[in-house]
Design a protein around this motif. Structure first.
Motif, PDB file in Angstrom:
ATOM      1  N   TYR A   1      -5.595   3.300   8.086  1.00 50.71           N
ATOM      2  CA  TYR A   1      -4.358   3.367   7.289  1.00 50.71           C
ATOM      3  C   TYR A   1      -3.886   4.819   7.159  1.00 50.71           C
ATOM      4  CZ  TYR A   1      -0.934   1.452   4.030  1.00 50.71           C
ATOM      5  OH  TYR A   1       0.238   1.051   3.430  1.00 50.71           O
TER       6      TYR A   1
ATOM      7  N   TYR B   1      -6.312   0.424   1.984  1.00 47.88           N
ATOM      8  CA  TYR B   1      -5.359   1.540   1.947  1.00 47.88           C
ATOM      9  C   TYR B   1      -6.055   2.897   1.835  1.00 47.88           C
ATOM     10  CZ  TYR B   1      -2.589  -2.549   0.867  1.00 47.88           C
ATOM     11  OH  TYR B   1      -2.023  -3.794   0.908  1.00 47.88           O
TER      12      TYR B   1
ATOM     13  N   GLY C   1       0.802  -1.213   0.000  1.00 44.39           N
ATOM     14  CA  GLY C   1       0.000   0.000   0.000  1.00 44.39           C
ATOM     15  C   GLY C   1       0.833   1.260   0.000  1.00 44.39           C
TER      16      GLY C   1
ATOM     17  N   TYR D   1      -2.372   9.631   2.503  1.00 46.31           N
ATOM     18  CA  TYR D   1      -3.540   8.776   2.635  1.00 46.31           C
ATOM     19  C   TYR D   1      -4.724   9.524   3.232  1.00 46.31           C
ATOM     20  CZ  TYR D   1      -0.009   5.379   1.532  1.00 46.31           C
ATOM     21  OH  TYR D   1       1.005   4.707   0.901  1.00 46.31           O
TER      22      TYR D   1
END
Length: 351
Positions: free
Chosen positions: A308, A303, A154, A316
């Protein structure tokens, strides 16, 4: 500075097409690198201007450093594959011929990769408006923890989609199979994901701006057209099929699905929205159907979620934010506000 009879530590591939105004600065920045062993492979891609003359002039001054591939025009994608086939280095890097590098660009990347026995080394870069000289942003310059692809694929989403601020293990690139059709847009990104399929090792970072990426209003990524949608989708579909046929681990396939959403759902649609012929609502609907069919884990990606994002930071968090707008059907409004902000402030905010 000659590489002598032994293979160089690093090969750099530089495709050239209609860049006679910018090419001398690019070459000068590369022949003056501090690394003690490297080669520069310039591909004159049938350029109709004076690129080949400029390259030959510099080669006469640095015959042991500069290699020229003079060929008919086939585009950057084919040119890079020609360069990979020619490269002799332990690692392979890239640079665009209208950009230029800092003197320690190659040495810092090579030493970082070599010390960690890494598959990829990544450095920071500055995005500069060519017309005004204004630095729009500095990216990949914050400190990041190295990672192993097999352990956390990821994190490949953190890497920008261009090859010119990275070096790759040459043995991997030389073993890649070309796609059956050249992707007209997002070709750099798909090249990366072809390489990632064959990589499970370490990715290391050099958090300094070592490449000066010059933003040109006429660059390919700035001029995406609706007729480029279907062939781009076809190329993504072929890459996905490669992962499936190879039996790639579930986590790596989920990372690819998330990347498809980020780059097709957001970046590609943003570029398309600038076209006067684009029906954005219909384009987004088509994109969603495509993602659902071929990259189905994008919607509930491990992800693209709060946990995350909290673990891995702003890349992210931004991705999570824009995915929420997308899922709520608010992407057109989001893109409108986004465009207004960056145009007003004169900066670029990467999502």
């Amino acid at each position: 500075m000659s590489t002598g009879s032994t293979n160089p530590k690093l090969s750099v591939i530089i495709p050239c097409y209609k860049v006679e105004k910018y090419l001398p600065k690019c070459i000068a920045s590369l022949v003056g690198q501090t690394l003690d062993s490297y080669e520069l492979i310039f591909i004159n891609d049938g350029s109709p201007d004076r690129c080949i003359d400029i390259l030959k002039e510099w080669q006469s001054r640095y015959p042991d450093r500069i290699v020229i591939i003079d060929k008919e025009n086939e585009g950057v994608w084919r040119g890079r594959w020609d360069g990979i086939a020619k490269a002799r280095g332990e690692y392979i890097g890239f640079l665009d011929s209208d950009d230029y590098a800092e003197p320690n660009f190659l040495e810092d990347l090579y030493q970082a990769a070599k010390s960690a026995d890494a598959d990829i080394a990544v450095c920071g870069f500055s995005r500069t408006d060519l017309a005004t000289g204004k630095v729009l942003s500095r990216e990949m310059c914050d400190k990041r923890e190295d990672f192993t692809i097999a352990d956390d694929p990821g994190r490949l989403l953190e890497l920008n989609g261009a090859p010119w601020n990275k070096i790759f293990r040459a043995s991997v690139l030389k073993g890649l199979d070309d796609l059956s059709a050249i992707p007209p847009v997002l070709d750099d990104l798909l090249f990366h994901w072809l390489a990632y399929l064959e990589m499970d090792g370490r990715v290391v970072f050099v958090p300094e701006s070592l490449v000066n990426y010059m933003v040109r209003s006429d660059s390919i990524i700035q001029t995406v057209k609706p007729q480029q949608v279907d062939p781009t989708y076809a190329a993504f579909r072929e890459v996905k099929r490669r992962y499936t046929d190879a039996g790639a681990p579930k986590a790596k396939q989920e990372a690819l699905d998330a990347a498809a959403f980020l780059h097709l759902g957001i970046s590609f649609n943003y570029r398309l929205a600038a076209s006067p012929n684009c029906d954005l609502d219909a384009t987004i609907k088509k994109c969603t159907a495509f993602l659902n069919e071929y990259f189905p884990t994008w919607h509930d990606s491990p992800y693209i979620n709060g946990r995350y994002a909290r673990l891995h930071g702003k890349t992210y968090q931004r991705l999570l934010t824009v995915s929420r707008f997308y899922k709520l059907g608010l992407l057109p409004a989001f893109l409108s506000v986004y465009s207004a902000v960056i145009n007003h402030l004169g900066i670029d905010i990467k999502w």
